[in-house]
Design a protein around this motif. Sequence first.
Motif, PDB file in Angstrom:
ATOM      1  N   UNK A   1       0.825  -1.211   0.000  1.00  0.00           N
ATOM      2  CA  UNK A   1       0.000   0.000   0.000  1.00  0.00           C
ATOM      3  C   UNK A   1       0.859   1.261   0.000  1.00  0.00           C
ATOM      4  N   UNK A   2       1.885   1.293   0.853  1.00  0.00           N
ATOM      5  CA  UNK A   2       2.743   2.481   0.917  1.00  0.00           C
ATOM      6  C   UNK A   2       3.494   2.692  -0.393  1.00  0.00           C
ATOM      7  N   UNK A   3       4.009   1.610  -0.965  1.00  0.00           N
ATOM      8  CA  UNK A   3       4.719   1.744  -2.236  1.00  0.00           C
ATOM      9  C   UNK A   3       3.782   2.176  -3.351  1.00  0.00           C
TER      10      UNK A   3
ATOM     11  N   UNK B   1      -4.887  10.053  -0.966  1.00  0.00           N
ATOM     12  CA  UNK B   1      -4.267  11.154  -1.710  1.00  0.00           C
ATOM     13  C   UNK B   1      -5.312  12.195  -2.062  1.00  0.00           C
ATOM     14  N   UNK B   2      -4.872  13.443  -2.153  1.00  0.00           N
ATOM     15  CA  UNK B   2      -5.761  14.527  -2.559  1.00  0.00           C
ATOM     16  C   UNK B   2      -5.006  15.416  -3.544  1.00  0.00           C
ATOM     17  N   UNK B   3      -5.727  15.947  -4.520  1.00  0.00           N
ATOM     18  CA  UNK B   3      -5.086  16.849  -5.474  1.00  0.00           C
ATOM     19  C   UNK B   3      -4.791  18.176  -4.798  1.00  0.00           C
TER      20      UNK B   3
ATOM     21  N   UNK C   1      -8.206   6.828  -3.228  1.00  0.00           N
ATOM     22  CA  UNK C   1      -8.078   5.835  -2.168  1.00  0.00           C
ATOM     23  C   UNK C   1      -7.275   4.677  -2.742  1.00  0.00           C
ATOM     24  N   UNK C   2      -6.160   4.345  -2.113  1.00  0.00           N
ATOM     25  CA  UNK C   2      -5.317   3.255  -2.569  1.00  0.00           C
ATOM     26  C   UNK C   2      -5.688   1.990  -1.815  1.00  0.00           C
ATOM     27  N   UNK C   3      -6.043   0.952  -2.566  1.00  0.00           N
ATOM     28  CA  UNK C   3      -6.372  -0.336  -1.979  1.00  0.00           C
ATOM     29  C   UNK C   3      -5.541  -1.387  -2.690  1.00  0.00           C
TER      30      UNK C   3
END
Length: 83
Positions: free
Chosen positions: A34-36, A68-70, A78-80
């Motif tokens: 997820x972090x990568x 993340x936000x622009x 949203x990273x999943x």
Amino acid sequence: MYNSEIRMSYIAEYISAYESKIKLLNAEGLFDAAKLFELFAIEVGSLYFNQKLINLNIEKFNYPTVDLISEDKTFYVQVVVIQ
């Protein structure tokens, strides 16, 4: 068209480097997908949308509902990672 080719080349090189980093960290037992992938999404998303993406997990560890936000705060990511 030329700009598009440069962007695609950059993305292809970035993906190759990302793959190498994953393999290296996996071999050392330090892999956090997820972090990568957040780092990957920041770079590619910034290139694609032509604006900086900000990782909200830096402000607060494991920020709720969005990662993340622009810069202009018009879109969220949203990273999943499903393994």
